[in-house]
Design a protein around this motif. Sequence first.
Motif, PDB file in Angstrom:
ATOM      1  N   ARG A 150       0.833  -1.217   0.000  1.00 44.76           N
ATOM      2  CA  ARG A 150       0.000   0.000   0.000  1.00 44.76           C
ATOM      3  C   ARG A 150       0.862   1.259   0.000  1.00 44.76           C
ATOM      4  O   ARG A 150       1.944   1.274   0.594  1.00 44.76           O
ATOM      5  N   ASP A 151       0.324   2.318  -0.599  1.00 42.02           N
ATOM      6  CA  ASP A 151       1.006   3.610  -0.530  1.00 42.02           C
ATOM      7  C   ASP A 151       0.638   4.302   0.786  1.00 42.02           C
ATOM      8  O   ASP A 151      -0.100   3.733   1.615  1.00 42.02           O
ATOM      9  N   ARG A 152       1.096   5.508   0.999  1.00 40.03           N
ATOM     10  CA  ARG A 152       0.889   6.167   2.302  1.00 40.03           C
ATOM     11  C   ARG A 152      -0.567   6.537   2.522  1.00 40.03           C
ATOM     12  O   ARG A 152      -0.969   6.838   3.638  1.00 40.03           O
ATOM     13  N   ASP A 153      -1.365   6.539   1.457  1.00 42.63           N
ATOM     14  CA  ASP A 153      -2.800   6.806   1.618  1.00 42.63           C
ATOM     15  C   ASP A 153      -3.594   5.522   1.782  1.00 42.63           C
ATOM     16  O   ASP A 153      -4.836   5.556   1.778  1.00 42.63           O
ATOM     17  N   VAL A 171      -3.737   3.034  -0.368  1.00 43.75           N
ATOM     18  CA  VAL A 171      -4.176   2.463  -1.658  1.00 43.75           C
ATOM     19  C   VAL A 171      -3.223   1.320  -2.031  1.00 43.75           C
ATOM     20  O   VAL A 171      -2.002   1.498  -2.034  1.00 43.75           O
ATOM     21  N   SER A 172      -3.792   0.153  -2.328  1.00 46.51           N
ATOM     22  CA  SER A 172      -2.924  -0.973  -2.689  1.00 46.51           C
ATOM     23  C   SER A 172      -2.489  -0.843  -4.148  1.00 46.51           C
ATOM     24  O   SER A 172      -3.161  -0.191  -4.960  1.00 46.51           O
ATOM     25  N   LEU A 173      -1.390  -1.505  -4.465  1.00 42.31           N
ATOM     26  CA  LEU A 173      -0.909  -1.500  -5.857  1.00 42.31           C
ATOM     27  C   LEU A 173      -1.995  -2.075  -6.767  1.00 42.31           C
ATOM     28  O   LEU A 173      -2.251  -1.550  -7.863  1.00 42.31           O
ATOM     29  N   ARG A 174      -2.657  -3.126  -6.298  1.00 39.18           N
ATOM     30  CA  ARG A 174      -3.731  -3.741  -7.106  1.00 39.18           C
ATOM     31  C   ARG A 174      -4.816  -2.697  -7.437  1.00 39.18           C
ATOM     32  O   ARG A 174      -5.206  -2.530  -8.591  1.00 39.18           O
TER      33      ARG A 174
END
Length: 424
Positions: free
Chosen positions: A161-164, A166-169
């Motif tokens: 996941r990014d810092r927000d 949100v997963s890469l998928r």
Amino acid sequence: MTSLDIDRLGRRAEAMLDELAAISEEPDRLTRRFLTPEHKRAAHLVAQWMAEAGMTTAEDALGTVRGHYAMAGEEAGANSVPRLLIGSHIDTVINAGKYDGMLGVVCGILAVEHFRDLGRRMPFAIDVLAFGDEEGVRFPTVLSSSAAVAGAFEPSWLDGRDRDGVSLRDAMQAYGLDPAGIPAAAMSRDEALAYVEVHIEQGPVLEHADVPLGVVTSIAGQFRTRVTITGMAGHAGTVPMGLRQDALLAASEMMLAAEAIAKAHPEASMVATVGQIGVKPGAINVIPDRVEFVLDLRAAADAPRHKALDQFLRKAEALAAARGCAVAFETYHDCPTAACAPWLQDQLAAGAGSLGLNPPRLVSGAGHDGQAMARLTDFAMLFVRCKGGISHNPLESATAPDMGAAVATLIRFIEDFRPPARAA
Ligand code: GLV
Ligand code: MN
Ligand code: MN
């Protein structure tokens, strides 16, 4: 051998880089992270340039833009086509320069355009690849787009996941990409003859040597290790200094320990950096109880790099314990030192030699897509002199004549490209 207008090629490169640099997530500085709308806009621009240069274009499951310049006599839809791969990345760091990555993509396009203008086809196809995840500044992945091309994408990366949060998928799907297509992004070893990348040096060696170009011998190995420290939150005004479990102070000591470890290994060109840190709860008057940072540790040789990481982990545990904190580690990136193929280095040097240049050989301390592409095929890199050695900084700069020399070298290299005979 065709004559080459190096000044014109350099000016073309400069103009294209200016156009790409205008596509940013932020109004006053260049930031273009993987799978953002700005990445998509840059990918469209690059695809348009590729098409104008005579390539057919496609986008793979990771958003890599692939331009294909057909080989002599290639039939449309042919199953297996031997191809020379030329690429780099179009994602950037936060507050980036305009050359890192984009230069290699632009040089590849300009080289193909040269052959298209001459109506010339090679006995191999040329694929120009514009990767999107080289910097690894958004997700806990590095080189995931080139890894997919190399058939080395790890499915577990999709859950990062990014810092927000949100997963890469999810980010892939929001971008319009289908994770189920990742296996099909892998190129076949039989088709890939070699991978070559032009890149700004990002260091001072070529400027110091007063030469425009250099040939890379290897890329330093790299760890990225997430360190999470848990202490105890408390009132900044009431808890005496000796009774605190301050996670940020423990983290600070760990960072200094990493610096000391790296400094103790100049023979391995070891470097340690912490460029991202999160502090919770993040209030002025609360003792921090949770800190997360990522240690980026690199060295020119793998054995000292592994030893140094072990040393850091043990030291960090001791430092945490001394402050009554807990510490956990997750090494999500361990990329070995990658050697550039000597036969490709020699052919790049010969290409530069045909222009009257004698490029020195040098090691890359920076990471590159070649590290992932090495899983697929032999690779090599051509470095371009970098003003003041400054990179990952808007002051990053290369001159138009130096970039023109890089495109011209790439053209000469392609003209004379000879893959070594493969064992049957
Ligand atoms: C990419 O530029 C890296 O070396 O981190
Ligand atoms: Mn780069
Ligand atoms: Mn970079």
